[in-house]
Motif scaffolding. Structure first.
Motif, short mmCIF file in Angstrom:
data_model
loop_
_atom_site.label_atom_id
_atom_site.label_comp_id
_atom_site.label_asym_id
_atom_site.label_seq_id
_atom_site.Cartn_x
_atom_site.Cartn_y
_atom_site.Cartn_z
N ARG A 11 -5.52 -1.25 9.06
CA ARG A 11 -5.75 -0.75 7.73
C ARG A 11 -4.86 0.32 7.62
O ARG A 11 -4.77 1.40 8.64
CB ARG A 11 -6.82 -0.43 7.02
N GLY A 12 -3.83 0.61 6.59
CA GLY A 12 -3.04 1.37 6.67
C GLY A 12 -3.34 3.13 6.15
O GLY A 12 -3.16 3.50 5.18
N GLN A 13 -4.42 3.71 6.84
CA GLN A 13 -4.97 5.03 6.70
C GLN A 13 -4.28 6.07 7.54
O GLN A 13 -4.02 5.75 8.72
CB GLN A 13 -6.23 4.79 6.76
N ASP A 28 -5.59 5.10 -7.78
CA ASP A 28 -5.54 3.76 -7.58
C ASP A 28 -4.86 3.24 -6.13
O ASP A 28 -5.64 2.52 -5.29
CB ASP A 28 -4.78 2.99 -8.58
N GLU A 29 -4.08 4.44 -5.54
CA GLU A 29 -3.48 4.20 -4.35
C GLU A 29 -4.19 5.21 -3.25
O GLU A 29 -3.78 4.67 -2.01
CB GLU A 29 -1.92 4.40 -4.18
N VAL A 38 0.40 4.29 0.39
CA VAL A 38 0.10 5.25 1.28
C VAL A 38 0.69 5.02 2.63
O VAL A 38 0.98 5.95 3.46
CB VAL A 38 -1.43 5.43 1.56
N CYS A 39 1.24 3.68 3.02
CA CYS A 39 1.84 3.60 4.04
C CYS A 39 3.26 4.08 4.25
O CYS A 39 3.90 3.97 5.25
CB CYS A 39 2.00 1.90 4.19
N CYS A 69 -6.20 6.18 -0.51
CA CYS A 69 -6.84 5.16 0.66
C CYS A 69 -8.38 5.20 0.65
O CYS A 69 -8.97 4.31 1.36
CB CYS A 69 -6.17 5.15 2.01
N ALA A 104 0.97 -1.23 0.18
CA ALA A 104 -0.04 -0.05 0.07
C ALA A 104 0.89 1.10 -0.11
O ALA A 104 1.71 1.51 0.82
CB ALA A 104 -0.85 0.09 1.27
#
Lengths: 726, 182
Positions: free
Chosen positions: A427-429, A581-582, A412-413, A584, A410
């Motif tokens: 979840r990597g938010q 696409d990425e 965004v991580c 989150c 992911a």
């Protein structure tokens, strides 16, 4: 000074020295094979096996096979080095199994150079190479130019390039050393001797005594070993390498990434010894602040300040995290550092942990990097065994252990709050800041997160001094930056240059210019969050601030070279596709905004652009930039904004004239047969997948535009240049 | 009137079923993780382990992980669907990944991707009917020097041209056939 620490470290150094001397006695021939993901993909493992077999069958005991990480010369891998004592180090490029066998038989056993296969195919194989520092602090000390003085003296002694080759290089790294004012550093290969030269007489003595008579001029020899001496001794003859200044990558391609002994041999853990020996975390923070090191992950936040803020908030527990979630497409420097020199990153982390007061440390690594994970796991294990991790490090009262946590794809991580969530198993938010991780991070405790490259710089910063580090860079930003140079460039690879170097220096002098003789259109920096710098601005010195002004960012250091065939609207579309696409999905501006921007860009590249689309894009881009929650959304519009700013005419041509000047956008091009050039060979008709080309043998052919799917097959197969792409 | 008693606590049975759904090695790994004071933080590691063994995450296995780590199933599913790396469907024998990183893209990776989809008759994220090939797009494999690249399982093929695609697929199809015969 804590003498227990100093003694423990000295014992480690002595033991390492003894083991290395036993494993590699003098007069050993060394065969060095690179081994990183990229090297292995290019076939380095087979080459390694071939050499293993050859050494075994030869029965020779004085030949040693040595594994290193990668040097960052990607397009020439696998690279094999042959180091015969007293002879010039030789590197071979793009070696395969057969060639490995030939190299072993002819060069290693027969002593015969295989000139055609040598890296970058040099014209000569001289007896000596003289590397003269040509950097601004150093190179102009003797009569205005040390290089010129050498040239004259060599000519006077009738030493031509076949005997002695003169190579002007970038900084050899001696500027920091205590030495007489106004001297120039000169490195003589293959003897690995560095002289400090300050007058024409000195130059004359070196030429006469060393290069003609073969005696070392002891009185001029430098007493110090610079950060790059080992690297220059192996790679100093290659322009790609000798214009670089390597700090973070200082050991890449020089040491075995799985050998603690070799790391220690190159001043490894000396910085940790100094830091723990001194026993003052505030001093450590002050030194890093003084060095003006800024976060290499992209944001450029001053590292010293980050450490100070974290330290202020510590009550009981505190964590240190290494961000190795290198998600930018086209950036691979972190992977290379972890695979080529993992101990350096670990040492940097321990020092950082000590400075902020961390009780537990984490490596957050992409799962897509299996070899990097393996090398860090190994290095952590070795460090524990040698008292460099765990309880009472080096006999001090500081304890720290490191664990590895894997990412799971992911992008965004890479954002720090998302990364923390991911380590917590969520979840990597991202979340809103403040509170910043320095105040409340992992499990609510103060947390310091730094990038791999930042940590890799730390040990060198302490060994050579904060002042030296600061001087390497620009006024506001110390040290160097590693760039991953890729795209339409002759020499793809990792390039480390001082802050303030220009794109021209990187692309033309180091990278060898644009591939296939095409012209440079621009350079994309900073990954999907970055922007495109047009060719008109490539002479701007680059650091965090200047890149920001040009509408791009430093980012993690991806540098993609674009040529005349690249359509800027298409490139903007590519990056927005990535960010969309990425995204989150947590905040609306990023989730919806990137989607709408993508739709507009798709429309434009499909030839359905409308008047007002550019303005709509700009408005949306500013909205997403200003109102997104985290860095991903805030930076996602950068590629669109910077391409509109610098290449507005291309957007307009797409929208109003329905034309793509780079002939990249399928919907806007057409293929036509030039009747004058067509000889009627039927090649295009036979290859057309939709049978839209008609014509009889020896007669000009015709493309049915209604049926053509614009696949470009006819254009590729025509041997008479008779198919035009318009 | 019925005299059957309803068993209220079925925890032991549930845990047994959860253990049975996974391999003893994975169960042991999970139990090791539960020793940490922050048990939940190990969820992603555990899912990596499960996918590493089975090739994907089935509903049954995710349930089992939830029981053994004592986290809600909704959270396990949330994590499994958030990260690209986790697959919820079985994959084909060979995993084909096309790099769509920037360096590969500017060097024509899109044409390779089109050709692969055409030859295999599937889109990204799908598996061929014969369960031989799964196709996915990846973000930068970090081998930009070889761009454009295709990775099959863990072997990287660099400098790809669309023309080379059929032969490459053919090579693996043949390999699978020979394996079957043997």
């Amino acid at each position: 000074m804590n003498t227990t620490v100093l003694n423990t470290y000295q014992e480690l150094v002595n033991a390492a020295k003894a083991r290395l001397a036993e494993a590699c006695p003098e007069n050993t021939i060394r065969i060095q094979v690179g081994s990183a993901t990229c090297e292995n993909a290019a076939g380095a493992l087979e080459v390694w096996q071939e050499f293993e077999k050859s050494i075994r069958t030869s029965g020779r005991k004085d030949i040693l096979l040595h594994r290193t990480g990668c040097t960052g010369r990607c397009s020439r891998e696998p690279i094999v080095g042959i180091f015969v004592p007293g002879k010039m180090p030789v590197k071979y490029q793009q070696v395969d199994r057969d060639m490995a066998h030939q190299i072993f038989m002819h060069h290693v056993l027969g002593g015969e150079l295989m000139g055609e296969q040598v890296l970058d195919r040099p014209d000569t194989a001289p007896d000596y190479q003289v590397l003269v520092c040509d950097a601004q602090h150093c190179g102009c000390c003797i009569n205005g130019s040390a290089v010129e003085t050498f040239r004259q003296q060599l000519a006077a002694a009738e030493l031509d390039a076949k005997k002695v080759q003169l190579i002007p290089t970038g900084c050899l790294g001696f500027c920091s050393m205590p030495r007489a004012e106004h001297t120039t550093s000169v490195h003589i290969r293959p003897d690995n001797i560095v002289y400090n030269v300050k007058s024409v007489e000195d130059v004359a003595r070196i030429v006469k005594e060393h290069l003609v008579e073969g005696r070392v001029v002891e009185s001029l020899v430098s007493n110090e070993t610079s950060i790059n001496q080992g690297f220059f001794n192996l790679y100093g003859d290659v322009v790609f390498f000798n214009r670089q200044k390597r700090i973070a990558l200082r050991n890449a391609g020089v040491i075995n990434p799985e050998s603690l002994d070799e790391y220690i041999q190159y001043s490894g853990f000396k910085a940790l010894n100094d830091v723990l020996g001194k026993g003052d975390p505030d001093w450590v923070v002050d030194q890093v602040t003084l060095s003006q090191l800024r976060g290499r992950g992209g944001g450029g936040f001053p590292t010293g300040l980050k450490w100070k803020l974290t330290r202020q908030n510590v009550k009981d527990e505190c964590y240190i995290i290494c961000n190795a979630d290198e998600g930018d497409p086209g950036a691979f420097m972190d992977r290379s550092m972890l695979e080529s020199d993992p101990f350096s990153v670990i040492e940097g982390m321990i020092i950082a942990g000590y400075a902020v007061g961390a009780t537990r440390g984490f490596f957050y690594v992409r799962a897509e990097y299996p070899l990097a994970i393996k090398r860090i796991e190994h290095a952590i294990g070795v460090c524990r065994k040698n008292g460099l991790l765990g309880k009472n490090i080096l006999g001090s009262d500081y304890s720290l252990d490191l664990e590895i946590r894997l990412g799971a794809g992911a992008f965004v991580c890479g954002e720090e709050t998302a990364l923390i969530h991911s380590i917590e198993g969520e979840r990597g938010q991202p979340r809103i800041r403040p509170p910043f991780p320095a105040q409340s991070g992992l499990w609510g405790k103060p947390t310091c997160i730094n990038n791999v490259e930042t940590f890799a710089n730390i040990p060198a910063l302490f060994v050579f001094g904060a002042d030296w580090f600061r001087k390497v860079g620009t006024e506001k930003s110390g040290g160097t930056k590693v760039f991953a140079l890729a795209g339409k460039i002759n020499h793809t690879g990792l390039v480390e240059v001082p802050m303030g170097a220009t794109i021209r220096e990187v692309v033309y002098n180091i990278g060898g210019g644009v591939a296939k003789g095409k012209s440079l259109k621009g350079v994309q920096t900073g990954g999907p969050a970055g922007g495109i710098i047009p060719v008109s601005l490539i002479d701007t010195p680059i650091d965090y601030d200047t890149l920001g002004k040009m509408g791009s960012i430093m980012g993690s250091g991806g540098m993609i070279v674009l040529d005349e065939d690249d359509c800027m609207v298409d490139v903007a579309k590519f990056f927005i596709t990535f960010c969309q696409d990425e995204s989150c999905g947590k905040c609306t501006p990023c989730r919806e905004g990137t989607k709408r921007m993508l739709e507009i860009l798709e429309r434009i590249t499909a030839g359905k652009g409308e008047a007002g689309d550019i303005e709509k894009l700009e408005r949306l881009a500013m909205l997403v930039k200003n109102s997104s929650l985290c860095g991903l959304g805030k930076a996602a519009p950068n590629p669109v904004l910077s391409t509109i700013k610098h290449f507005r005419a291309e957007y307009e041509a797409h929208i109003h004239d329905k034309r793509c000047v780079s002939r990249k956008c399928k919907a806007l091009i057409k293929y036509e047969v030039d009747a004058d050039k067509c000889v009627g060979c039927t090649m295009c008709a036979r290859n057309c997948p939709v049978d839209c080309i008609s014509g009889t043998r020896k007669e000009p052919h015709l493309i049915d535009q209604g049926k053509c799917i614009k696949c470009g097959r006819c254009f590729e197969v025509c041997r008479f240049d008779a198919v035009n792409r318009l | 009137m019925s005299t059957t008693t309803t068993k209220i606590d079925n925890r032991a049975e549930v845990l047994d079923a959860a253990r049975a759904a996974l391999t003893p090695e994975i169960v042991a790994f999970i139990e090791e993780c539960t020793a940490d004071e922050h048990v939940h933080s190990h969820l992603i590691r555990v899912l990596h382990k499960v996918q590493g063994h089975y090739g994907y995450l089935s509903a049954e296995q995710m349930d089992a992980v939830a029981q053994l780590l004592q986290v809600p199933t909704s959270r396990v599913t949330g994590v499994a669907t958030f990260y690209h790396f986790f697959r919820l469907e079985p994959r084909g024998k060979y995993m084909l990944s096309v790099c769509l990183g920037t360096a590969c893209y500017v060097k024509g990776a899109e044409r390779i991707a089109d050709k692969l989809q055409e030859e295999l008759g599937i889109h990204f994220g799908e598996t061929t009917k014969d369960k031989l090939f799964s196709l996915e797009a990846t973000r930068c494999l970090g081998t930009c020097g070889l761009a454009p690249v295709v990775m099959i399982e863990d072997k990287v093929y660099g400098g790809m041209e669309p023309d080379q695609v059929p032969a490459l697929i053919g090579k693996y199809a043949k390999m699978a056939q020979e394996e079957k015969k043997a």
